[in-house]
Design a protein around this motif. Structure first.
Motif, mmCIF file in Angstrom:
data_model
loop_
_atom_site.group_PDB
_atom_site.id
_atom_site.type_symbol
_atom_site.label_atom_id
_atom_site.label_comp_id
_atom_site.label_asym_id
_atom_site.label_seq_id
_atom_site.Cartn_x
_atom_site.Cartn_y
_atom_site.Cartn_z
ATOM 1 N N GLU A 82 9.229 0.263 -14.691
ATOM 2 C CA GLU A 82 8.654 1.456 -14.578
ATOM 3 C C GLU A 82 7.079 1.456 -14.450
ATOM 4 O OE1 GLU A 82 9.857 4.768 -14.197
ATOM 5 O OE2 GLU A 82 11.869 4.378 -14.397
ATOM 6 N N ARG A 83 6.737 0.977 -15.538
ATOM 7 C CA ARG A 83 5.055 0.848 -15.743
ATOM 8 C C ARG A 83 4.425 0.444 -14.671
ATOM 9 N NH1 ARG A 83 2.594 1.117 -20.976
ATOM 10 N NH2 ARG A 83 4.391 1.992 -22.795
ATOM 11 N N ASP A 126 10.385 8.954 -9.655
ATOM 12 C CA ASP A 126 8.892 8.330 -9.387
ATOM 13 C C ASP A 126 9.117 6.981 -8.998
ATOM 14 O OD1 ASP A 126 6.295 8.801 -9.138
ATOM 15 O OD2 ASP A 126 5.948 8.183 -10.976
ATOM 16 N N ALA A 127 9.707 6.196 -10.010
ATOM 17 C CA ALA A 127 9.997 4.678 -9.646
ATOM 18 C C ALA A 127 10.587 4.453 -8.470
ATOM 19 C CB ALA A 127 10.530 4.025 -10.951
ATOM 20 N N CYS A 172 8.152 5.024 -5.488
ATOM 21 C CA CYS A 172 7.201 4.185 -5.499
ATOM 22 C C CYS A 172 7.654 2.820 -4.952
ATOM 23 C CB CYS A 172 6.475 3.885 -6.964
ATOM 24 S SG CYS A 172 5.550 5.400 -7.248
ATOM 25 N N GLU A 177 10.364 -4.289 -7.301
ATOM 26 C CA GLU A 177 10.598 -3.278 -6.540
ATOM 27 C C GLU A 177 11.934 -3.090 -5.975
ATOM 28 O OE1 GLU A 177 6.277 -3.646 -7.106
ATOM 29 O OE2 GLU A 177 7.942 -5.071 -6.560
ATOM 30 N N VAL A 185 14.575 -2.219 -8.575
ATOM 31 C CA VAL A 185 14.540 -0.705 -8.884
ATOM 32 C C VAL A 185 15.542 0.112 -7.691
ATOM 33 C CG1 VAL A 185 13.295 1.687 -8.572
ATOM 34 C CG2 VAL A 185 12.266 -0.483 -9.606
ATOM 35 N N PHE A 207 16.471 4.072 -13.048
ATOM 36 C CA PHE A 207 14.935 4.128 -12.854
ATOM 37 C C PHE A 207 14.984 5.755 -12.473
ATOM 38 C CE2 PHE A 207 15.653 -0.296 -12.167
ATOM 39 C CZ PHE A 207 14.711 -0.485 -13.278
ATOM 40 N N VAL A 210 5.636 -0.562 -11.620
ATOM 41 C CA VAL A 210 5.863 -0.082 -9.958
ATOM 42 C C VAL A 210 5.209 1.493 -9.991
ATOM 43 C CG1 VAL A 210 8.001 1.166 -8.752
ATOM 44 C CG2 VAL A 210 8.056 -1.104 -9.992
ATOM 45 N N THR A 211 4.969 2.065 -11.012
ATOM 46 C CA THR A 211 4.500 3.551 -10.944
ATOM 47 C C THR A 211 3.016 3.481 -11.091
ATOM 48 O OG1 THR A 211 4.891 4.127 -13.074
ATOM 49 C CG2 THR A 211 6.520 4.785 -11.423
#
Length: 99
Positions: free
Chosen positions: A43-44, A82-83, A86, A69, A72, A79, A46-47
C-alpha cells in the motif's frame, strides 16, 4: 496438519525469488515488508506519488506481471481502492511505454 499458505504471501515470496534469479534484490521492499507487513508495505509503495525504482527495474527485466502493482490487481480484495487505482494507472502507463 499442514498450515495453509496465504496466496498473496506466496505470490510475493515467488516474486522475490524470481527477482533474485534475474539479479535484482528488492531490498527496500523486503525491509518494508518486515517492518510493516506485506499488505501495508505494498500500500505504502504503490500509493506514493513517484514511480519506484523497483517497478522500473522489474519492467526492464520483463517482470511486470511479478510486480507489487500486479499483486494488487491479482488480490484486489486485500487492498484499498486507492492502491488498486494507483496500480492500474502504473501498469497501464507501463503498457503504453510511458514508464
Amino acid at each position: 496438519m499442514k498450515a495453509i499458505m496465504d496466496p498473496l504471501e506466496a505470490f510475493i515470496d515467488e516474486t522475490i525469488q524470481i527477482s533474485l534469479s534475474k539479479g535484482y534484490p528488492p531490498t527496500t521492499f523486503q525491509r518494508m515488508r518486515r517492518q510493516y507487513g506485506t499488505v501495508n508495505a505494498i500500500e505504502r509503495l504503490v500509493t506514493k506519488g513517484e514511480i519506484q525504482s523497483g517497478f522500473k527495474k522489474l519492467l526492464s527485466l520483463g517482470l511486470k506481471d511479478w510486480s507489487i502493482e500486479a499483486a494488487v490487481l491479482k488480490f484486489p480484495e486485500r487492498f484499498s481502492i486507492d492502491a488498486r487505482e494507483c496500480a492500474e494507472f502504473r501498469l497501464r502507463a507501463a503498457e503504453q511505454g510511458l514508464i
